[in-house]
Design an enzyme around this catalytic site. Sequence first.
Site, PDB file in Angstrom:
ATOM      1  N   ASP A  51      -0.147   0.030  -5.143  1.00 16.00           N
ATOM      2  CA  ASP A  51      -1.301   0.863  -4.792  1.00 16.00           C
ATOM      3  C   ASP A  51      -1.588   0.790  -3.286  1.00 16.00           C
ATOM      4  O   ASP A  51      -1.582  -0.295  -2.700  1.00 16.00           O
ATOM      5  CB  ASP A  51      -2.519   0.340  -5.572  1.00 16.00           C
ATOM      6  CG  ASP A  51      -3.771   1.137  -5.285  1.00 16.00           C
ATOM      7  OD1 ASP A  51      -3.764   2.335  -5.599  1.00 16.00           O
ATOM      8  OD2 ASP A  51      -4.737   0.577  -4.748  1.00 16.00           O
ATOM      9  N   GLU A 100       3.214   3.906  -3.851  1.00 18.85           N
ATOM     10  CA  GLU A 100       2.295   5.008  -3.543  1.00 18.85           C
ATOM     11  C   GLU A 100       2.462   5.290  -2.054  1.00 18.85           C
ATOM     12  O   GLU A 100       1.789   4.715  -1.206  1.00 18.85           O
ATOM     13  CB  GLU A 100       0.830   4.648  -3.848  1.00 18.85           C
ATOM     14  CG  GLU A 100      -0.043   5.884  -3.739  1.00 18.85           C
ATOM     15  CD  GLU A 100      -1.545   5.609  -3.620  1.00 18.85           C
ATOM     16  OE1 GLU A 100      -1.935   4.484  -3.317  1.00 18.85           O
ATOM     17  OE2 GLU A 100      -2.311   6.568  -3.810  1.00 18.85           O
TER      18      GLU A 100
END
Length: 567
Positions: free
Chosen positions: A228, A288
């Site tokens: 993330d 990501e």
Amino acid sequence: MRARLLFITGCLHLFFASIATAQTTSPLSTTDWWKHAVFYEIYPRSFADSNNDGVGDLPGITSRMDYLHWLGVDALWITPMFPSPQVDFGYDVADFKNVDPQYGTLADMDKLIAEGKQRNIRTLLDYVINHTSDQHEWFQQSRKSRDNPKRDWYVWRDATTTGGPPSNWICHFGGSAWKFDPTTKQYYYHAFYPEQPDLNWRNPAVEDAMFDVARWWYKRGVAGFRLDAVDTIFEDTQLRDDPVIGGKNAYGDPRLKRVYDSKLPELHGVLQRLRKVSDENHAVLVGETWTTDVEELKKYYGAADKPEVHLPMDFLFCNVNKLSAPAFRAQLDAMENSGQWPVYVLSNHDIVRHYNRYGDGAHNDQIAKLMAALLLTVRGTPIMYYGEEIGMENNDPKRIEDVKDPIGRLGWPRQKGRDGERTPMQWSAEKNAGFSQHEPWNAVGPRSTTYNVETEKADPNSILNFYQKLLQLRHTLPALIDGTYTNLVQLPDVLVYLRQAAGQRLVVILNMSAQPQQIAFNYISYYPFQRATVKLASTQTSETLDLTKPLNVEPFAAILMELEPKS
Ligand code: GLC
């Protein structure tokens, strides 16, 4: 609409002559399972609610494992289900080694992983690497005093001489990225909500603790992590101000060029070391990785002797927000020429669903199938988002009072938040779409009585059955499993590409326009291909195609055909 006749000419003659004798590629080893796999992102709050409290949970996901197996996905990426105050719906983690009670227990997670394994479905979790919740024990300690042993686990700085925040950096979710903490009279840094203080990755103890989290989950059987907000883990030590580029963002903040608080080169060292930990555990890292071009994306793969992320997501597909054959082709070519393994994604929990982004309002279902065919027939690893297989659309809140995602309340109406792409999965035509007996935490989309798993399973022409067939072909046709990708021709409205392996040649035709198109393959009569067998088409198409005549391709049609050598 008058059909346009498109001739595929010149160089293509030579091309087909050469592919007739071309070498085939060798099969990938099982350690490269992730290259063959189709990933499926699950937002646990919204997938299936087993205890009828209105919020999805882990036993809910497990109860749908047979569906996921039937659909044909190989790996699940489950967004955060760790204990959390849920300010950012789980991306504010209060304990990395547990499960939030509203989602279940560790035993439920073990069961989910095991049930997946039984069906050859691997489980990946979200690794929220940049920050913790302000309720995490580490931060609770850190904020107590300036000399607390955990103080340097976060980014604390003094105010400027005028008493303001230490730099002009702004939070991705609005306002300054610095929050003053009266207890110790210093500011702490938060790239996201103030309730998500940034970890200090310059402190080796933080790296040790976070790598320990990864190992802990690997031992429990997870097959990898999605990383993330990985770009934000380092900030400039000199706290230099980001250059102001003019204008205001949706939250009214000045727009900045994020050069000192994002994508600092130091992050690649962390990724290289994290990759070693993952390799030791045969695990996979998905990134990501928002980038402006493929050159930038390439950095996240690392070098051959210093690999980093296995699967950095190519979000550049998501930037093409209209159906444009040249734009998608350019993106595919750039990725193919990069020498790296492509990772394509069209939708996720932070962006408007692609059903809406590409839909023209009149042919949305056709377009959903067209985009499925693109995602699942190009070379690379696709990452699906739950519900795209049934044509789920965004259902944005209509009034600020209904907004759940805090950024939607802050940025209303320019920024409506991300509730719209996080609505409950539509399982059936029943109340609450079969997601829960209880009023769901987020409103069910208005079309759930027709766009749902049960109804679509029964309709052979549904989006769901189209996905399922595509996934089946993807796992069985050598050219789709392992084949090379070659763009065949530059047309303004149609993508035509070849996938080739083990003696098999598949041509994919995607008409990205509202006009019927005719594609002239008749020159092929000079060469070994005169006929093709249709493997899958989104419109009525005969089973065998005579390539000596122009091929009619309906508006927004997707055709997947195998070239038959001349008998
Ligand atoms: C990532 C997540 C997003 C979250 C943010 C902060 O971008 O995808 O949902 O809000 O990180 O953790």
